[in-house]
Every structure is written in C-alpha cells, then in structure tokens.
Design a protein around this motif. Structure first.
Motif, PDB file in Angstrom:
ATOM      1  N   GLN A  80      11.817  27.055  31.275  1.00 33.27           N
ATOM      2  CA  GLN A  80      10.545  26.421  31.606  1.00 33.27           C
ATOM      3  C   GLN A  80      10.200  26.678  33.067  1.00 33.27           C
ATOM      4  O   GLN A  80      10.947  26.312  33.959  1.00 33.27           O
ATOM      5  CB  GLN A  80      10.704  24.915  31.337  1.00 33.27           C
ATOM      6  CG  GLN A  80       9.490  24.099  31.512  1.00 33.27           C
ATOM      7  CD  GLN A  80       9.753  22.645  31.129  1.00 33.27           C
ATOM      8  OE1 GLN A  80      10.558  22.353  30.262  1.00 33.27           O
ATOM      9  NE2 GLN A  80       9.070  21.741  31.794  1.00 33.27           N
ATOM     10  N   LEU A  81       9.052  27.321  33.299  1.00 36.48           N
ATOM     11  CA  LEU A  81       8.608  27.599  34.666  1.00 36.48           C
ATOM     12  C   LEU A  81       7.718  26.492  35.223  1.00 36.48           C
ATOM     13  O   LEU A  81       7.681  26.269  36.420  1.00 36.48           O
ATOM     14  CB  LEU A  81       7.841  28.926  34.717  1.00 36.48           C
ATOM     15  CG  LEU A  81       8.665  30.181  34.442  1.00 36.48           C
ATOM     16  CD1 LEU A  81       7.752  31.400  34.383  1.00 36.48           C
ATOM     17  CD2 LEU A  81       9.741  30.372  35.486  1.00 36.48           C
ATOM     18  N   ASP A  82       6.970  25.833  34.351  1.00 40.26           N
ATOM     19  CA  ASP A  82       6.025  24.807  34.797  1.00 40.26           C
ATOM     20  C   ASP A  82       6.625  23.417  34.622  1.00 40.26           C
ATOM     21  O   ASP A  82       7.491  23.210  33.776  1.00 40.26           O
ATOM     22  CB  ASP A  82       4.727  24.891  33.984  1.00 40.26           C
ATOM     23  CG  ASP A  82       4.054  26.237  34.132  1.00 40.26           C
ATOM     24  OD1 ASP A  82       4.072  26.786  35.249  1.00 40.26           O
ATOM     25  OD2 ASP A  82       3.516  26.743  33.129  1.00 40.26           O
ATOM     26  N   SER A  83       6.125  22.488  35.406  1.00 40.13           N
ATOM     27  CA  SER A  83       6.533  21.097  35.220  1.00 40.13           C
ATOM     28  C   SER A  83       5.315  20.202  35.371  1.00 40.13           C
ATOM     29  O   SER A  83       4.403  20.493  36.139  1.00 40.13           O
ATOM     30  CB  SER A  83       7.615  20.698  36.223  1.00 40.13           C
ATOM     31  OG  SER A  83       7.082  20.654  37.519  1.00 40.13           O
ATOM     32  N   VAL A  84       5.312  19.147  34.612  1.00 34.42           N
ATOM     33  CA  VAL A  84       4.235  18.169  34.637  1.00 34.42           C
ATOM     34  C   VAL A  84       4.892  16.801  34.704  1.00 34.42           C
ATOM     35  O   VAL A  84       5.911  16.564  34.057  1.00 34.42           O
ATOM     36  CB  VAL A  84       3.361  18.285  33.364  1.00 34.42           C
ATOM     37  CG1 VAL A  84       2.254  17.266  33.372  1.00 34.42           C
ATOM     38  CG2 VAL A  84       2.783  19.680  33.239  1.00 34.42           C
ATOM     39  N   ASN A  85       4.311  15.915  35.487  1.00 36.14           N
ATOM     40  CA  ASN A  85       4.873  14.579  35.647  1.00 36.14           C
ATOM     41  C   ASN A  85       3.912  13.524  35.135  1.00 36.14           C
ATOM     42  O   ASN A  85       2.716  13.777  34.963  1.00 36.14           O
ATOM     43  CB  ASN A  85       5.183  14.313  37.123  1.00 36.14           C
ATOM     44  CG  ASN A  85       6.226  15.266  37.655  1.00 36.14           C
ATOM     45  OD1 ASN A  85       7.259  15.466  37.032  1.00 36.14           O
ATOM     46  ND2 ASN A  85       5.951  15.871  38.790  1.00 36.14           N
TER      47      ASN A  85
END
Length: 170
Positions: A80-85
């Motif tokens: 996973q390259l992206d992250s969302v919080n």
C-alpha cells in the motif's frame, strides 16, 4: 504509506505495483534472506521470517494480478502506497463499485455502483492483506479500503485505489 514500505523503502520502493515489480521485490527479499544467512544485516530490523513472508506475499500478489488482469495498482493487498486517516475528506468518482451493508443492497451482494461523484469523510481505513500461506497455489488478496457511515448509518466502503484525497484531517 504502509508500515513495511515506510520501514524498508530500499527493498520495496515507492512506485506503483505491477506483477514484474512485485517479482523484483520478492527477489530483493530473497537476496536479503541470503545475506542474513551469511551473518550480515543488510536491512536493519529485518529477519528471516519477515523477509520470507514479504517475498511470498509479493509473489502471491503478482500471480493474483496476472490472473485478474490487473496491470498496475498503487494499493493492492498488503502493499500500500497511499494512506488515509479518520476525518480525511475523499472524493468518490461516479461509477465505482461500493460495498454497502444497507439491507436494500443485499440483493446485489452488498455492492452498489456510485451514481454521482461525491465527497465523504473517512471513518477508517482498512489495510489490505494477503493470505497465501494457507493456500500457496492461490493467494487470497483483500484490497485496502476506506470506510464511512452511509445512508441511514449503514457502513459503506470503497477501494483505496478508487478514491481521490481532497483534504487531510487536522
């Protein structure tokens, strides 16, 4: 960004994932295992178990991508390259497939097509995973997803690759 990618960028890199790139990542982890066997410490914090596990995950996802006809992906399984919080605002494009726990979507296997482009506030991000240890001939790949409260408070989700980040939570 995935914890492994943040921790081991020299092995896993930061470009989109393709079957070829995942096989190269597996080969890099195999090389790390060989160096560990020789008594070296090529990647601080990595051990034989981690290197073996990541190599097998990369190979399993590469096979999965080829089987499913996926040529490139930023977020697939445990890579996973992206992250969302929580609290981030993301855009859901019209036409993407959403997961829905609403009872009216039961007839469609709890899936629905997004009818309009809309922005939502993320409740949580579910990291993807790969299980190819129990079925080595066929990896089980779960995509990373964002989850939010939808109509009538029923949970909805979308693949992380299908969203566009609009703003980050403070």
């Amino acid at each position: 960004m995935n914890a492994y990618l943040a921790q081991y960028p020299q092995v896993e890199g930061t470009e989109d994932f393709t079957p070829e790139r995942l096989r190269a990542i597996a080969a890099k982890w195999d090389a790390v295992m060989e160096q560990i066997e020789e008594g070296n410490d090529p990647v601080p914090g990595a051990n034989m178990s981690l290197a073996h596990h990541r190599a097998e995950q990369a190979r399993g996802i590469a096979d999965y991508m080829e089987r499913e006809g996926i040529s490139s992906c930023r977020n697939i399984g445990c890579f996973q390259l992206d992250s969302v919080n929580k609290g981030d605002v993301v855009r859901l494009r019209k036409g993407i497939v959403l997961g829905s726990l609403h009872p009216k979507d039961r007839k469609n296997n709890y899936k629905k097509v997004n009818g309009v482009t809309r922005n939502i506030s993320v409740h949580r991000c579910e990291h993807g995973y790969t299980d190819n240890l129990h079925k080595p001939h066929k990896a089980v790949v779960a995509m990373p997803r964002v989850v939010w409260a939808g109509t009538d408070g029923y949970w909805m989700d979308a693949k992380l690759d299908d969203i566009e980040i609009i703003s980050r939570a403070a």
